[in-house]
Design an enzyme around this catalytic site. Structure first.
Site, PDB file in Angstrom:
ATOM      1  CB  CYS A  43      -5.073  47.009  32.788  1.00 56.80           C
ATOM      2  SG  CYS A  43      -3.432  47.626  32.480  1.00 56.80           S
ATOM      3  NE  ARG A  90      -7.515  40.844  34.723  1.00 54.91           N
ATOM      4  CZ  ARG A  90      -7.843  40.040  33.720  1.00 54.91           C
ATOM      5  NH1 ARG A  90      -8.710  39.096  33.908  1.00 54.91           N
ATOM      6  NH2 ARG A  90      -7.311  40.185  32.528  1.00 54.91           N
ATOM      7  CD1 TRP A 118       0.956  44.822  36.660  1.00 57.64           C
ATOM      8  CD2 TRP A 118       1.666  44.971  34.543  1.00 57.64           C
ATOM      9  NE1 TRP A 118       2.123  44.113  36.553  1.00 57.64           N
ATOM     10  CE2 TRP A 118       2.582  44.190  35.272  1.00 57.64           C
ATOM     11  CE3 TRP A 118       1.919  45.207  33.190  1.00 57.64           C
ATOM     12  CZ2 TRP A 118       3.726  43.632  34.691  1.00 57.64           C
ATOM     13  CZ3 TRP A 118       3.048  44.654  32.615  1.00 57.64           C
ATOM     14  CH2 TRP A 118       3.933  43.877  33.371  1.00 57.64           C
ATOM     15  CG  ASN A 127      -7.677  46.562  30.482  1.00 58.26           C
ATOM     16  OD1 ASN A 127      -7.438  47.540  31.176  1.00 58.26           O
ATOM     17  ND2 ASN A 127      -8.404  45.531  30.895  1.00 58.26           N
ATOM     18  N   GLY A 128      -4.500  47.135  27.296  1.00 56.52           N
ATOM     19  CA  GLY A 128      -3.823  46.828  26.036  1.00 56.52           C
ATOM     20  C   GLY A 128      -2.732  47.840  25.759  1.00 56.52           C
ATOM     21  CD  GLU A 146       4.152  25.183  38.918  1.00 56.68           C
ATOM     22  OE1 GLU A 146       4.717  25.665  37.918  1.00 56.68           O
ATOM     23  OE2 GLU A 146       3.197  25.757  39.471  1.00 56.68           O
ATOM     24  CE  LYS A 193       3.345  28.630  41.458  1.00 59.57           C
ATOM     25  NZ  LYS A 193       2.789  28.103  40.285  1.00 59.57           N
ATOM     26  CD  GLU A 242       4.414  32.375  40.595  1.00 53.81           C
ATOM     27  OE1 GLU A 242       4.156  33.181  39.704  1.00 53.81           O
ATOM     28  OE2 GLU A 242       3.965  31.225  40.597  1.00 53.81           O
ATOM     29  CG  HIS A 273      26.507  17.860  33.830  1.00 53.34           C
ATOM     30  ND1 HIS A 273      27.588  17.217  33.264  1.00 53.34           N
ATOM     31  CD2 HIS A 273      25.602  16.896  34.118  1.00 53.34           C
ATOM     32  CE1 HIS A 273      27.331  15.919  33.197  1.00 53.34           C
ATOM     33  NE2 HIS A 273      26.124  15.699  33.712  1.00 53.34           N
ATOM     34  CE  LYS A 325      -4.488  33.200  38.381  1.00 55.18           C
ATOM     35  NZ  LYS A 325      -3.532  32.167  38.819  1.00 55.18           N
TER      36      LYS A 325
END
Ligand code: F6R
Length: 617
Positions: A2, A27, A74, A100-101, A490, A494, A497, A513, A612
């Protein structure tokens, strides 16, 4: 996650608030809203979806107002609907609040308020906080309305459990915005006869670079003429420090690039130079990291290192583990920050903890830092965001100086974090086993990295064509060995996402395996196989995939042409010291995921469901 923007001054507030929200889009959010004060009343606009929807709703009325608060949400409590978007109003409809929170005890408070006759219009925890503050305001007989509003916010916040960054305004209190924070960032921007409030400095840097980063428990009262900071905690005094933002509005813009992610990929030669600047000492053949706040004696006593972080920062820490154990021979562990905080990791006085975070606000990483400090560990930060909570709460550390990273997928901050890990390994190496010759070689090799990245970036058209070939793959496997195993992780992150293709990263030898069961023509494998000590082993693993008709893309070192025989596509990176290869091999993977996402029509800079800076657990 948020975002909050507040404005009080002489100008029309709504364009400033909307522009601020736009700058916070990266964000992550799924609805937006704003409240404007005008002529003794509050106009509230709330819209699910993009900020554009909100802009249209506001522009239909074009209300005047020189004071307002706004928010991108969000969703946590309740779906992303118009009703659940912030700002929320109290029972009187006069007090507006953005938050926010998470308010953990919101249900108990809501039930009590309902019993007292309050009606709620959303499923959010935030609306409860607005009602609570409004209740205290209405019950107060304080004559000074500003003080009355401040005290009511204070009272309400003292009743809640959880985390918050809030901005509050009231129809009867013209010219005042009240803000407060606990566990959720908030920054005040100082202007001439105007003040700003935001959850991220990027929202207001176009208007002012003079800012105050609020601390937990700070409560700020903004008027046109100035600000007052008090403490929500009677045991502590608020400390105020005015800082200068070290980047400009242009740094947070895309410029000629189509996406922030692409811009940030291309910034890497420069961001690595920034990470290294002033930190290499050729005379001593070592690195200089003054921010660690540790004497040579203290550094020498360290016999164990723990790195904690999340996502990409965790992958950079994995590279750090290889680097430090190889060059300094100090046993090093990596812990997901979210796991570390709930584990009882054995430590002693010679253990040094690093938390790694681009934003410096990730709640799990912050909690890992606090847990480490609780256990008496010295805990240092490797952080991008100057003045972030992690930067301020750690005992010292190293800024990566990558500049603002707006694309949700971390790119330049990964390589900058790895550059810092390299400096740490040189520093610890030189006080243990690393010879001056080896130290000097590391310096030479590190300084050559930015130019080598430039040459990889020139291959973007080739990588784009490879990406287009595989853009509709069912999934992708990423394989690497040793220090390039984290790069495989990594690369897979990428890809997942931003393109929504399922991808996973593995040590190449793990193939046999279990993972090999997945191999088929529709599932390409990306092998990170530079010409190093395990190159031949990687080649054998590639053969195993080929034997099962799995397409293979290889990232390898220039001159290693024999690999072309057994792969479908090859991307070459310049030769470098093996231990530094992640700084090069990751670049094609960033570009590959970018171009795959583009070919699939995905919103590269704002991937679905992601934020973000992850400020909830
Ligand atoms: C991946 C990504 C995330 C972050 C993670 C930690 O591209 O961006 O995985 O790396 O959320 O964020 P910071 O580094 O801000 O703590």
């Amino acid at each position: 996650m948020c975002g909050i923007v507040g404005y009080i001054g002489k100008r029309q507030a709504s364009p400033i608030l909307l522009d601020g929200l736009r700058r916070l889009e990266y964000r992550g959010y799924d609805s937006a809203g704003l409240a404007l004060w005008s002529d003794g009343g509050i106009n509230v606009f709330r819209k699910a979806g993009r900020i554009e929807n909100l802009r249209k709703a506001v522009n239909e009325i074009s209300p005047f107002g020189d004071l307002g608060i706004s928010h991108t949400r969000w969703a946590t409590h309740g779906a992303p609907t118009d009703e659940n978007a912030h700002p929320h109003l109290d029972q009187s409809g006069k007090l507006a609040l953005v938050h926010n929170g998470v308010i953990e005890n919101y249900q108990i408070l809501k039930d009590q308020l309902k019993q007292d006759g309050h009606e709620f219009h959303s499923e959010t925890d935030t609306e409860v906080l607005a009602h609570l503050a409004g209740t205290f305001y209405d019950a107060s007989d304080e004559a000074d309305l500003k003080t009355r509003l401040v005290k009511s916010v204070q009272e309400a916040l003292s009743r809640v459990k959880g985390t918050f960054g809030v901005a509050v305004m009231h129809a009867d209190v013209p010219g005042v915005i009240v803000g407060a924070r606990l566990g959720s960032p908030l920054v005040v921007g100082l202007g001439k006869d105007e003040q700003f409030l935001a959850s991220d400095v990027a929202a207001i840097v176009a208007h002012t670079r003079d800012v105050i980063y609020l601390n937990d428990y700070d409560l700020v009262t903004l008027t046109r003429q100035g600000y007052e900071v008090a403490s929500l905690d009677s045991q502590r005094t608020a400390r105020v420090q005015v800082s200068k933002v070290d980047f400009t509005e242009d740094d947070a813009e895309k410029g000629a690039f189509e996406h922030f992610m692409l811009k940030e990929i291309y910034e890497q030669p420069q961001s690595i130079r920034n990470a290294l600047r002033g930190r290499l000492n050729r005379d001593e053949c070592t690195a200089v990291l003054g921010g660690l706040n540790m004497s040579p004696m203290e550094l020498r006593q360290i016999d164990r290192i723990i790195f904690s972080g999340c996502g990409t920062a965790y992958h950079a820490a994995m590279v750090g583990e290889y680097l430090i154990e190889s060059l300094a021979r100090i046993p090093t562990e990596i812990e997901f920050a979210s796991e570390f905080r709930y584990r009882n990791v054995p430590t002693d006085k010679n253990t040094l903890q690093f938390v790694v975070s681009q934003s410096g606000e990730t709640i799990d990483t912050l909690a890992a830092l606090r847990e480490a400090k609780r256990k008496g560990l010295r805990c240092l930060g490797i952080v991008n965001n100057v003045a972030s909570t992690i930067a301020r709460e750690s005992d010292g550390g190293v800024y990566i100086h990558a500049g603002p990273e707006i694309g949700v997928a971390a790119t330049k901050t990964f390589t900058s974090q790895v550059a810092i890990m390299t400096l740490l390994s040189m520093l610890f190496g030189r006080i243990h086993h690393l010879s001056s010759t080896d130290g000097l070689e590391m310096i030479d090799e590190l300084e050559a990295i930015p130019e080598k990245i430039e040459s990889i970036l020139k291959q973007a058209p080739l990588i784009k064509s490879i990406a287009e070939k595989y853009a509709h793959a069912e999934g992708m496997l990423f394989m690497g060995r040793q220090i390039n195993y984290p790069v495989a992780m990594e690369g897979a992150l990428k890809m997942k996402e931003i393109s929504y293709i399922y991808a996973s990263g593995h040590p190449s030898a793990e193939l046999k395996h279990g993972i090999i069961a997945l191999v088929k023509p529709e599932l390409p494998s990306v092998f990170i196989a530079p010409d190093d000590a395990v190159y031949d082993k990687n080649v054998s693993n590639i053969e195993e995939v080929r034997a099962r008709k799995g397409p293979v893309i290889a990232v390898t070192t220039e001159g290693t042409h024999d690999i072309e025989r057994i792969t479908d596509d090859v991307i070459y990176v310049p030769r470098c010291k093996s231990i530094l290869s992640p700084l090069l091999t990751v670049i094609p993977l960033q570009l590959l995921s970018y171009y795959v996402a583009l070919a699939r029509g995905c919103d590269v800079d704002k991937p679905r469901n992601l934020a973000k800076s992850v400020t909830v657990e």
